[in-house]
Design an enzyme around this catalytic site. Structure first.
Site, PDB file in Angstrom:
ATOM      1  N   GLY A 485       9.744  25.304   3.025  1.00  0.00           N
ATOM      2  CA  GLY A 485       9.706  25.337   4.474  1.00  0.00           C
ATOM      3  C   GLY A 485      10.091  24.035   5.122  1.00  0.00           C
ATOM      4  O   GLY A 485      10.252  23.964   6.337  1.00  0.00           O
ATOM      5  N   GLY A 487      12.898  22.399   4.709  1.00  0.00           N
ATOM      6  CA  GLY A 487      14.324  22.320   5.004  1.00  0.00           C
ATOM      7  C   GLY A 487      15.132  21.528   4.000  1.00  0.00           C
ATOM      8  O   GLY A 487      16.235  21.075   4.308  1.00  0.00           O
ATOM      9  N   SER A 526       7.000  13.189   0.153  1.00  0.00           N
ATOM     10  CA  SER A 526       8.147  12.848   1.011  1.00  0.00           C
ATOM     11  C   SER A 526       9.255  12.146   0.224  1.00  0.00           C
ATOM     12  O   SER A 526       9.979  11.308   0.758  1.00  0.00           O
ATOM     13  CB  SER A 526       7.690  11.955   2.178  1.00  0.00           C
ATOM     14  OG  SER A 526       6.648  12.549   2.901  1.00  0.00           O
ATOM     15  N   GLY A 723      12.130   9.715   3.403  1.00  0.00           N
ATOM     16  CA  GLY A 723      11.279  10.880   3.629  1.00  0.00           C
ATOM     17  C   GLY A 723      10.481  10.792   4.909  1.00  0.00           C
ATOM     18  O   GLY A 723      10.066   9.708   5.339  1.00  0.00           O
ATOM     19  N   GLU A 726       5.480  13.688   5.557  1.00  0.00           N
ATOM     20  CA  GLU A 726       4.051  13.407   5.702  1.00  0.00           C
ATOM     21  C   GLU A 726       3.740  12.440   6.835  1.00  0.00           C
ATOM     22  O   GLU A 726       2.581  12.290   7.241  1.00  0.00           O
ATOM     23  CB  GLU A 726       3.514  12.805   4.401  1.00  0.00           C
ATOM     24  CG  GLU A 726       3.615  13.712   3.201  1.00  0.00           C
ATOM     25  CD  GLU A 726       3.368  12.948   1.923  1.00  0.00           C
ATOM     26  OE1 GLU A 726       2.328  13.174   1.288  1.00  0.00           O
ATOM     27  OE2 GLU A 726       4.207  12.106   1.564  1.00  0.00           O
TER      28      GLU A 726
END
Length: 774
Positions: A485, A487, A526, A723, A726
């Site tokens: 989810g 992406g 991440s 990333g 989070e």
């Protein structure tokens, strides 16, 4: 000039998901498949005296009842775990928490299995139990594991040692500067303690695994896992097989958030399938997910020395992590998150003691933020507390103490490519911090608060990718990154497309299949944009190099003169399609151009004496949150009216996805802040359902949700990216608590911020007696 990077492309799988065509393991059915139902311990700590499955065995539709005795026929040493081999496939002689798997009932009808599981009688000799992390760490506490054995799987955890006689699975220490001298320089010393509670992940797709024995003696595992490469490696170790006999496949995940990392149902499903020689499916109910994995509860004690002008000069941090009955990845949380406990601040003298502690609660593992929100809750609550006591604006206090570029973090690693200052500035702007603020009136008081957090990327880890250009010029990326989810499919396609001059929508992402896609440590922390992004970038560059070589022969020019645009090789006015180039190279529509990319960042292990390292993480994540709240002084209810989230994206490869990741993480953490709480009685979860475990609902959303990013640029990230998944969760809790303090002047030091806690604090502030009604 970039074309795909920086483009807010909608997620590539969107149509498949909204039309119901997306694949999920939860929906998988195989011929001859049977189902399993786990029989769980009803005591928090005890020895198993007897298991009587005779009544369950006689129930029509029951195929088998499996206990540790049957497991031993397949696996001689049935213990697993990413940090310690402490968790058995099924309980061996002893149970460690309420919900510990004791037996597995297998049958063809899931309704029958519910009744059959209730018929398995287990007799226990109860042992003393301990649930609080502080109490469990004390000498003389009931010992939960007589001996623990390190897994020695990951580079950063190879320092773990076998232990016995204690519930402290790991103790990490960091010593930076001279703490005693630092406190001597301070004009004020602040000592505070903060507590974070257990919450759980609640992905709407449950944890699910299907195991199928193959005719060639191998084993296929279909699982909703965030770490398929690790699952294959660890199953091979348990079974004493080569990895090539095990195939692990995933599909889209209906949420993960850390719940589906490492090994969960896979060992039990594999053993059951090998015993019965037929496919076995295990799928947890929502209730069972509460018993399987949680977020660490934590107690954080801070002692901070500050000068009159508001400079922090010394900080001592002690953290006790409630790891539950099995370590899972808790030791990594203890170290990797623990070393950030002093915050994103330039404090010359720092001491950190971080303890991973076993208790008789359900196991704790990774959950979005990986322990950082528990730490930020503490140090950002104390930051506001100090600022208010010294009469300094909370934003100014943070700005004054923030780590500047190229200054050493407490670990000794220099702060580079970390947007601490940029996040603070953007947070100030979006919160309109310098503008007048409506404080409310009567019983509705309003306040605002800010907070900022720092997280280190898990280092070192490895990602490998393959980019394949087919004979017709179409392209696929082979990656073991799991799209749950966030992406990742879309971003990886954008990276490959950017390098190869394609439209990302034309790039196919081949989902994790350990027989097909190469190794990736896991989809966690991440790390995927940075690590797998770099691997995809390198693989695509290999293919581009091959295409340019072909183009140079076609166009009779130097390879560097050949450009890749819109699926064509271009040199000046001349152009040929990728398909035509492949036909020229292979004489027909045939062949492949293969690029392989691998990425493992540099890393230096911490010094055993100080815990410091000059290269402890490959990149820093920085996230800030701001909140405006309204507090009802008659009920204690806190309503968040505005929630601002700012994150350092490095470079936003897909700005739309970055914003949704930031807001999604922030709202998830808002639920943990206000409502969500696992409640226990003698170790038993008493609210293990969505009827009793309050999630954030549509009516709980702030009327204003703002998510923005800054772009500082990560030197070694793909196109400067890093990333972000989070980052939005890091500082929500203290931002809200700081806003509550700003509104009504009460400081809450334990989460969640329930109306009862706030009202109790208001009554105590007014000198009134608080009476609890049973």
């Amino acid at each position: 000039m970039t074309r795909e990077v920086g483009r807010s492309l909608p997620r590539l799988e969107s149509e498949a998901k909204v039309t119901g065509r997306a694949e999920y393991i939860h929906n998988l059915t195989l011929p001859g498949m049977v189902y399993g139902k786990i029989v769980r311990s009803t005591v928090a700590h005890g020895r198993i005296r007897r298991i009587d499955a005779s009544q369950a065995d006689r129930l029509p539709g029951v195929v088998a009842v499996i206990t540790a005795a049957e497991v031993a026929r397949i696996v001689q040493d049935p213990y697993y775990g990413p940090a310690f081999h402490d968790q058995p496939v099924l309980a061996v002689d002893k149970v460690h928490y309420v919900g510990d798997p004791v037996a597995l009932v297998v049958g063809e009808d899931r309704d029958v299995l519910e009744a059959a599981a209730d018929l398995v009688a287990v007799e226990y000799e109860e042992l003393p139990a301990v649930f609080d992390e502080r109490a469990a760490a004390e000498p003389g506490a009931p010992v939960i594991h007589e001996v623990i054995r390190p897994a020695a799987t990951f580079t950063d955890l190879k320092n773990l040692k076998p232990a016995s006689g204690s519930n402290v699975a790991m103790a990490y220490q960091l010593r930076h500067g001279d703490l005693e001298a630092g406190f001597a320089q301070a004009d004020y010393i602040f000592e505070d303690e903060f507590h974070s509670h257990q919450v759980t992940h609640t992905p709407l797709e449950p944890i699910v695994t299907v195991a199928e024995p193959r005719g060639d003696g191998g084993l296929d595992i279909y699982t909703s896992s965030q770490s398929p490469s690790f699952v294959r490696m660890e199953l091979a170790r348990l079974l004493k097989w080569p990895e090539n006999r095990i195939r692990v496949r995933t599909a889209y995940l209906g949420g993960g958030f850390g719940a589906k990392l490492y090994m969960k149902l896979e060992p039990l499903a594999a053993v059951a399938a090998l015993l019965l020689r037929r496919p076995v499916k295990l799928s947890l109910s929502m209730e069972e997910q509460f018993y399987t994995i949680t977020r660490h509860g934590a107690t954080v004690r801070l002692k901070t020395g500050v000068t009159r002008d508001g400079r922090m000069v010394a900080r001592a941090c002690t953290i006790w992590w409630n790891g539950g009955a099995y370590a899972d990845i808790g030791p990594r949380v203890t170290q990797k998150s623990g070393f950030t406990a002093a915050g994103p601040y330039d404090i010359p003298h720092v001491s950190i003691d971080s303890y991973a502690v076993y208790t008789n609660l359900p196991p704790a593992g990774a959950l979005r933020g990986f322990g950082i929100p528990q730490l930020v809750w503490a140090y950002e609550s104390q930051a506001d507390l100090i600022a208010h006591r010294l009469g300094i604006d909370p934003w100014e206090f943070r700005w004054k103490n923030a780590l500047r570029p190229d200054r050493p973090h407490a670990t000794g690693t220099l702060m580079r490519d970390a947007g601490v200052l940029e996040v603070l500035q953007e947070l100030k702007r979006l919160m309109r911090w310098d503008e007048p603020f409506d404080r409310g009136s009567g019983t509705r008081r309003r306040g605002r608060g800010i907070a900022i957090g720092l997280k280190a990327a898990i280092t070192p880890t490895t990602s490998v990718a393959i980019v394949n250009l087919y004979g017709d010029g179409s392209c696929a990326v082979y990656s073991s990154t799991v799209d749950m989810g966030q992406g990742s499919d879309t971003v990886l396609a954008q990276l490959a497309a950017e390098v190869l001059g394609l439209d990302a929508r034309e790039v196919r992402i081949v989902h994790p299949d350990t027989d097909v896609t190469p190794y990736d440590m896991a989809t966690l922390g991440s790390r995927s944009t940075y690590h797998m992004g770099n691997a995809v970038l390198r693989a695509a560059e290999e293919v581009r190099h091959q295409l340019r070589a072909i183009g140079s022969e076609i166009f009779k020019c130097r390879p560097e003169e050949v450009e890749l645009q819109d699926g064509h090789l271009v040199a000046g006015e001349r152009r040929v399609s990728f398909k035509e180039a492949m036909e020229w190279r292979f004489g027909m529509q045939a062949g492949n151009l293969i690029g392989v990319g691998s990425f493992t960042p540099t890393y230096k292990k911490p010094d055993p004496a100080t815990g410091e390292s000059e290269d402890i993480t490959t990149f820093w994540m920085v996230g800030g949150n701001g909140a405006e709240v309204e507090v009802d002084t008659e009920t204690g209810r806190v309503t968040v009216t505005k929630l601002v989230t700012v994150g350092d994206a490095g470079k936003a490869l897909n700005p739309g996805l970055v914003r949704t990741q930031l807001s999604g993480a922030a709202l998830m953490q808002l639920g943990f802040t206000l409502f969500e709480e696992m409640r226990f009685e003698d170790g038993q979860v008493v609210n293990a359902s969505l009827a009793d475990y309050k999630l954030l609902g549509m009516r709980d959303l702030p009327s204003s949700v703002v998510a923005e990013f800054v772009e500082v640029g990560a030197t070694h990230g793909p196109f400067g990216a890093k990333g972000i998944g989070e980052v939005g969760s890091l500082a929500v809790s203290p931002a809200v608590a700081n806003a509550v303090f700003d509104a009504v002047g009460v400081r809450i030091t334990s989460l969640p911020l329930t109306p009862e806690k706030v009202l109790r604090a208001l009554k105590e502030q007014a000198g009134e007696i608080w009476e609890e009604v049973e």
